[in-house]
Design an enzyme around this catalytic site. Structure first.
Site, short mmCIF file in Angstrom:
data_model
loop_
_atom_site.label_atom_id
_atom_site.label_comp_id
_atom_site.label_asym_id
_atom_site.label_seq_id
_atom_site.Cartn_x
_atom_site.Cartn_y
_atom_site.Cartn_z
N GLU A 115 19.03 19.86 -7.17
CA GLU A 115 17.89 20.39 -7.90
C GLU A 115 18.04 21.88 -8.16
O GLU A 115 17.64 22.39 -9.22
CB GLU A 115 16.60 20.14 -7.11
CG GLU A 115 16.17 18.69 -7.05
CD GLU A 115 15.69 18.17 -8.39
OE1 GLU A 115 14.49 17.94 -8.55
OE2 GLU A 115 16.53 17.99 -9.29
N THR A 121 12.85 22.17 -18.01
CA THR A 121 12.18 22.45 -16.73
C THR A 121 12.05 23.94 -16.47
O THR A 121 11.01 24.42 -16.01
CB THR A 121 12.94 21.78 -15.57
OG1 THR A 121 12.99 20.37 -15.78
CG2 THR A 121 12.24 22.04 -14.24
#
Length: 311
Positions: free
Chosen positions: A132, A185
């Site tokens: 991530e 994102t």
């Protein structure tokens, strides 16, 4: 012991309205498939990636699945073990469905299985979080947590890492609609305000506590009242065309609540039975189609299994 394994890791809904960076749950579909093989050569090699339109790096150190495996091997002192992988993306990138997390989880889960499970499954989480970090610059766990552990998870703390799994009602269903647009994102994080008012903080804390209580009791009315985000959703909603129309369509057709899945553009709704969840999905898709936006719809219970071996 096998030298090859094929696994599936599920997509996830993060934030779940009021729980920014602390709530997430897994769904049955979509997800990622990964084939991992032991090799005699040191290092991790990615042979091919399908379903990414050539956008993801084949360099393992820059790929979410690859880096998760690399960090895992370093931690258990097995750097000499070689792997090669084939990754199949069964969900769109930048969808708000935890695409990078599913790849990370699939990679480290497969490696742990092939090496005889030297670590407990929950202890694989820090390595999945490394994926991530390279994907969006933040090692958050609200996608990798539920993808790895299954169910509905709460990230109580990051330092030290403390994750709790909550019981969820068996009749609770999620509807996810992914419009064919993309929200990056990093962009979705950059537009967020760095400070919030005390009033909004108190309101959000009440909704967080209410949602946890509603899931555990279970109390559908309380779940519905608590699926409200007064901090993140009002800011990110501007990135999603037809957001208000789609959300209202979900609520008018029986959804308990509706909000943004992760950083978007996907939207999710929760319902108290399968038929309602399907009806909600059709209404949400219609909301997007009114302005010419195609979409995909997924209806699922809360996935309690997390990653699984499929071959």
């Amino acid at each position: 012991m096998n030298d090859s394994i094929k696994v599936f890791a599920p997509a996830t809904v993060a934030n779940v309205a009021c729980g920014f960076d602390i709530f997430g749950f897994a769904v049955d579909n979509p997800g990622d498939e990964l084939v991992l093989r032991k090799t005699d050569l040191k290092g991790v090699k990615i042979n091919k990636i399908e379903g990414d339109e050539g956008r993801l790096p084949l360099d393992a150190s820059k790929n979410t699945a690859g880096i998760a495996i690399i960090k895992f091997l370093e931690a258990i002192g097995a750097e000499s073990q070689g792997f090669e992988m084939d990754l199949k993306k069964l969900m769109p990138l930048g969808s708000g469905l935890g695409s990078s997390a599913a790849s990370s989880v699939a990679g480290v889960f497969a490696a742990n299985e092939l090496l005889g499970r030297p670590l407990a499954q929950k202890d694989l989480l820090p390595f999945a979080m490394e994926g991530e970090f390279i994907a969006c610059g933040s090692a958050h766990a609200d996608n990798v947590g539920p993808s790895l552990m299954g169910g509905f998870t709460v990230i109580r703390s990051y330092d030290p890492l403390d994750i709790i799994q909550l019981r969820t009602p068996k009749e609770l269903y999620a509807t996810i609609v992914h419009p064919h647009i993309e929200v990056n994102t990093k962009d979705a994080r950059n537009i967020l305000k760095r400070e919030i008012s005390l009033k909004k903080t108190i309101t959000q804390m009440g909704n967080v506590a209410g949602l946890v209580a509603g899931l555990m009791l279970p109390d559908y009315d309380l779940i519905s009242r608590s699926l409200v985000d007064v901090i993140i959703e009002p800011v990110r909603a501007i990135l999603i065309p037809q957001f208000d129309v789609v959300k209202n369509a979900a609520l008018e057709n029986g959804a308990l609540g509706c909000s943004i899945s992760g950083s978007g553009p996907s939207m999710f709704a929760l319902s108290k039975d399968f038929d309602t969840a399907q009806k909600v999905g059709r209404a949400m898709q219609e909301g997007f189609s009114k302005v010419g936006i195609d979409s995909d719809c997924y209806v699922s219970g809360i996935n309690q299994a997390g990653p699984v071996v499929i071959g």
